[in-house]
Write an enzyme that holds these catalytic residues in place. Structure first.
Site, PDB file in Angstrom:
ATOM      1  N   SER A  93       9.933  28.438 -47.377  1.00 24.20           N
ATOM      2  CA  SER A  93      11.136  27.828 -46.832  1.00 24.20           C
ATOM      3  C   SER A  93      11.323  28.223 -45.365  1.00 24.20           C
ATOM      4  CB  SER A  93      12.346  28.218 -47.690  1.00 24.20           C
ATOM      5  OG  SER A  93      13.489  27.510 -47.304  1.00 24.20           O
TER       6      SER A  93
ATOM      7  N   ASP B 297      14.354  22.338 -42.483  1.00 26.83           N
ATOM      8  CA  ASP B 297      13.547  23.546 -42.441  1.00 26.83           C
ATOM      9  C   ASP B 297      12.094  23.180 -42.757  1.00 26.83           C
ATOM     10  OD1 ASP B 297      14.008  22.952 -45.091  1.00 26.83           O
ATOM     11  OD2 ASP B 297      14.289  25.020 -45.727  1.00 26.83           O
TER      12      ASP B 297
ATOM     13  N   ASP C 171       9.972  23.338 -45.181  1.00 26.87           N
ATOM     14  CA  ASP C 171       9.564  22.631 -46.397  1.00 26.87           C
ATOM     15  C   ASP C 171      10.458  21.438 -46.700  1.00 26.87           C
ATOM     16  OD1 ASP C 171      11.715  24.322 -47.261  1.00 26.87           O
ATOM     17  OD2 ASP C 171      11.048  24.096 -49.327  1.00 26.87           O
TER      18      ASP C 171
ATOM     19  N   ASP D  71      13.757  20.901 -47.456  1.00 28.15           N
ATOM     20  CA  ASP D  71      14.815  20.758 -48.453  1.00 28.15           C
ATOM     21  C   ASP D  71      16.206  21.013 -47.879  1.00 28.15           C
ATOM     22  OD1 ASP D  71      14.535  23.497 -48.177  1.00 28.15           O
ATOM     23  OD2 ASP D  71      14.182  23.909 -50.300  1.00 28.15           O
TER      24      ASP D  71
END
Length: 579
Positions: free
Chosen positions: A152, A304, A306, A308
Site C-alpha cells: 500500500s 496510493d 496499489d 485503493d
C-alpha cells in the site's frame, strides 16, 4: 538488548543456514550473524510475519520477520493447503495481482508457481494492476481466493501480501485463522516452488475492460457529466498501479480534460518524487497541485501505489488548494449517494451504509436522518465486506473509513480508488451544476447536519523495542483510563479487545455486538468528543483518532469554528500525552 532475545533470534537464524534455502540467502544470514550490532538480526528473526488488518506486510530481506520468497512461499503453501481442504474435490482457481514495489514480479510469480504446483489454477495479471481490480477479477472469474502483492502506502523498503476469499474480500474469521494455522505448520522443505505452467493463465486488457465497464455502471448522474465534461481534473498515481486505470475510468465517465503529473506517472518502487506515497499526506499532492495551478483545474486527485485509496484537493473560498481529509471525503460520498438515491426514486427502505468505528459519527447522522441504516465495523475494508455478507436482505449504498478509503456500490469487496475518483469527479460536476464548488458543498453539509472536526495523530516506534512500547501504551490506556480529558469527563469507554462498553457514570457494563476482538479503545466525553486509540496492524505505529463536535450556524462561520475545533483537538492530544 536482551540477551535472551538475541539468543532466540540467533538460534532461529541458524536454521536458515541449513536445508532448502538458496545460497544467496544463506550468505546474507551469515552476514547478520557475524555483525557486531545484532539489531538487524533480531528485527529479522525475533518473530514471524503475521496477518494484520492488511494481511502480511514487512520490510524486504532475509528472515522470518521479513518479506522474501520463503515467507511468501510459506504463506502461499499454507493458503493452498487450506484451499484444498476447504474445497476438497472441487476445481479451485485463484487470482494474483501486484503493484509497483520492488520484487513484486518475483513474489507474484512465486505465488503462481506454488499455487499451480498444488493443483490450483492461478490467474496472474500481465503487469501491475490496482488492488480493487484484483477484487473484481476474483468475483468475475469465480475464483476461490486471491493474492495481491503490495505494501500500500508504506515506505519503499516494505512489501506485503494481501489474501482474499471467494467474494473478493480480504480474509476474515474463520478463514484468516484457518490459513494462519496452516502457515504455521509449513517448513521450508514443504513449499512446492516448482510451478505447473499449464495451470497458470495471464490476464490482460479484457479484464481491464470488464472492470472499467463495471465502474461506469456506478455512475448516478451521466447527464450532469455531459453538461460539465470539460471539468479540469488533475490526477496522480504516485508512481503506482493506477497510472492507466484511473484516468481511463474518469474519461470513460465522459470527462474530457484529465491532466497528468508526468514525473509521477513514472512507475517506480522507489517513489522518487515523494517521501511518502500516501495521499493522506499533504506533501504527496504538492506536485499535482502545482500542475493544477498551471491548468486552472477544478479538482486534484491521487491514489496510493496499489490504487485503493483516494486523496483529493480542492480550492477553498480564498482560492487556496487544501487537502480534504478522509472523513470529509466519506462525508461527501455519503451525502451525494443518498441524495441521488432519493432524487431518482431508488430508495426501497432497505438501504444501508457502513463505516468503521474510528470514522466520523456524522456519517451515521446523515444516514439515519434519511432513513438509511448505518453499520459500524472494525478498521479495514474486510470488515465492511463482512457487513455486506451479513446483511443480504439490505442494499449496500457505500462505505468508507477515515484513512482515505471508500467503496461505492458492491462490484468489488475492497476500497476502490478507481471508482472513488470517478464518482468524486461526478460529485464535483453535480455541485457545479448547482453553482457550487465542492468546498461550498462541504460547508452546506455541515450547516445542515452539524459540524464535526476529526484528526488522526500517530506515534512511530520501530523494531522489537518499539512494539513493546506500543503494547505498554495500550496497556496503560486500558488499565489506567483517564477520568477527564481536557477538562471534560469520560462518560463511556468501549474496549473492543474484551468487547465491552462501560458507562462510567453508572458503572454498567454491556457486551459490544462483535464476533471477534480488536485491540481498540474508545473514550466518549461529556462534551460529545470521541477519542479512539489502536495500534496499526500494518505499520509500527500507535494511532489516535480525535473527533470533536460543534455547531455551524452558517457557512460564513466555517473557518472560525474549524480553527476552534482544531485547537480543542490539540489540547486533548496534549492532555493525553500525544505529540
Amino acid at each position: 538488548m536482551d540477551k535472551q532475545i538475541i539468543a532466540k533470534a540467533t538460534e532461529k537464524a541458524k536454521t536458515w543456514l541449513e536445508g532448502s534455502y538458496d545460497e544467496e540467502t544463506k550468505a546474507k544470514v551469515r552476514e547478520l550473524l557475524e555483525a557486531e550490532d545484532k539489531t538487524e538480526l533480531v528485527d529479522s528473526f525475533y518473530k514471524d510475519l503475521e496477518f494484520g488488518t492488511g494481511g502480511l506486510r514487512g520490510i524486504m530481506g532475509v528472515g522470518t520477520n521479513r518479506m522474501n520468497i520463503y515467507t511468501v512461499g510459506g504463506a502461499t503453501q499454507g493458503l493452498a493447503n487450506y484451499l484444498n481442504k476447504q474445497f476438497k474435490g472441487e476445481e479451485i482457481s485463484m487470482c494474483i495481482g501486484y503493484d509497483c514495489r520492488h520484487n513484486n514480479k518475483l513474489f507474484s510469480n512465486t505465488v503462481a508457481n506454488v499455487m499451480s504446483a498444488n493443483g490450483i489454477k492461478a490467474y496472474i495479471f500481465e503487469d501491475l494492476r490496482p488492488t480493487p481490480e484484483l477484487s473484481f477479477a476474483i468475483r468475475e472469474l469465480g475464483c476461490k481466493s486471491g493474492v495481491i502483492i503490495t505494501a500500500s502506502h508504506n515506505p519503499k523498503e516494505y512489501n506485503g501480501y494481501k489474501a482474499y476469499w471467494d467474494d473478493g474480500s480480504q480474509l476474515v474469521p474463520p478463514h484468516d485463522k484457518g490459513v494462519i494455522d496452516e502457515v504455521k505448520k509449513i517448513k521450508v522443505e514443504d513449499i512446492k516452488f516448482d510451478g505447473n505452467p499449464e495451470l497458470i493463465e495471464v490476464l490482460g486488457k479484457k479484464m481491464d475492460e470488464k472492470y472499467l465497464a463495471a465502474v461506469k455502471s456506478l455512475s448516478l448522474d451521466p447527464e450532469v457529466i455531459q453538461k460539465h465534461k470539460d471539468l479540469k481534473i488533475v490526477f496522480t498515481p504516485l508512481h503506482g498501479a493506477t497510472h492507466y486505470m484511473t484516468p481511463a475510468s474518469i474519461k470513460n465517465y465522459g470527462f474530457s480534460h484529465v491532466y497528468d503529473v508526468p514525473e509521477q506517472y513514472v512507475i517506480s518502487g522507489d517513489f522518487p518524487t515523494v517521501e511518502s506515497a500516501n495521499p493522506e499526506e499533504p506533501v504527496a499532492l504538492e506536485m499535482a497541485i502545482d500542475r493544477a495551478k498551471e491548468v486552472d483545474a477544478d479538482l486534484v486527485m491521487a491514489c496510493d501505489p496499489d490504487g485503493d485509496r483516494i486523496g483529493i484537493s480542492i480550492k477553498n473560498d480564498k482560492g487556496e488548494w487544501i487537502l480534504v481529509n478522509g472523513n470529509q471525503t466519506a462525508l461527501l460520498f455519503t451525502y451525494y449517494l443518498i441524495t441521488q438515491y432519493k432524487k431518482k426514486g431508488l430508495m426501497k427502505g432497505n438501504e444501508y451504509i457502513v463505516k468503521t468505528v474510528v470514522t466520523s459519527e456524522l456519517l451515521r447522522k446523515i444516514a439515519e436522518e434519511n432513513n438509511v441504516k448505518c453499520y459500524d465495523t472494525y478498521t479495514g475494508f474486510k470488515w465492511i465486506a463482512e457487513a455486506i455478507r451479513k446483511h443480504p436482505e439490505g442494499h449496500y449504498i457505500g462505505g468508507g473509513e477515515e484513512s482515505f478509503g471508500y467503496m461505492v456500490g458492491n462490484i468489488v469487496r475492497d476500497k476502490d480508488g478507481v471508482s472513488a475518483c470517478s464518482i468524486m469527479a461526478e460529485i464535483v460536476a453535480w455541485a457545479k451544476e448547482q453553482g457550487k464548488t465542492l468546498y461550498e458543498l462541504l460547508k452546506e453539509i455541515y450547516v445542515e447536519y452539524g459540524f464535526s472536526q476529526e484528526k488522526m495523530i500517530y506515534i512511530v516506534r520501530k523494531g522489537i523495542s518499539g512494539a513493546e512500547e506500543i503494547n505498554q501504551m495500550m496497556h496503560d490506556f486500558r488499565h489506567n483510563p483517564p477520568k477527564t480529558i481536557n477538562g471534560s469527563e469520560v462518560m463511556k469507554i468501549n474496549d473492543y479487545k474484551v468487547r465491552e462498553s462501560t458507562d462510567i457514570t453508572t458503572g454498567k457494563r454491556e457486551k459490544l455486538n462483535y464476533e471477534t476482538a480488536s485491540n481498540v479503545l474508545q473514550y466518549y466525553l461529556e462534551d460529545g468528543s470521541k477519542i479512539s486509540v489502536r495500534p496499526s496492524g500494518t505499520e509500527p505505529k500507535i494511532k489516535f483518532y480525535f473527533e470533536v463536535k460543534d455547531e455551524l450556524k452558517s457557512a460564513e462561520q466555517f473557518d472560525k469554528v474549524s480553527a476552534k475545533a482544531l485547537d480543542k483537538i490539540a489540547k486533548i492530544a496534549e492532555d493525553m500525552g500525544v505529540k
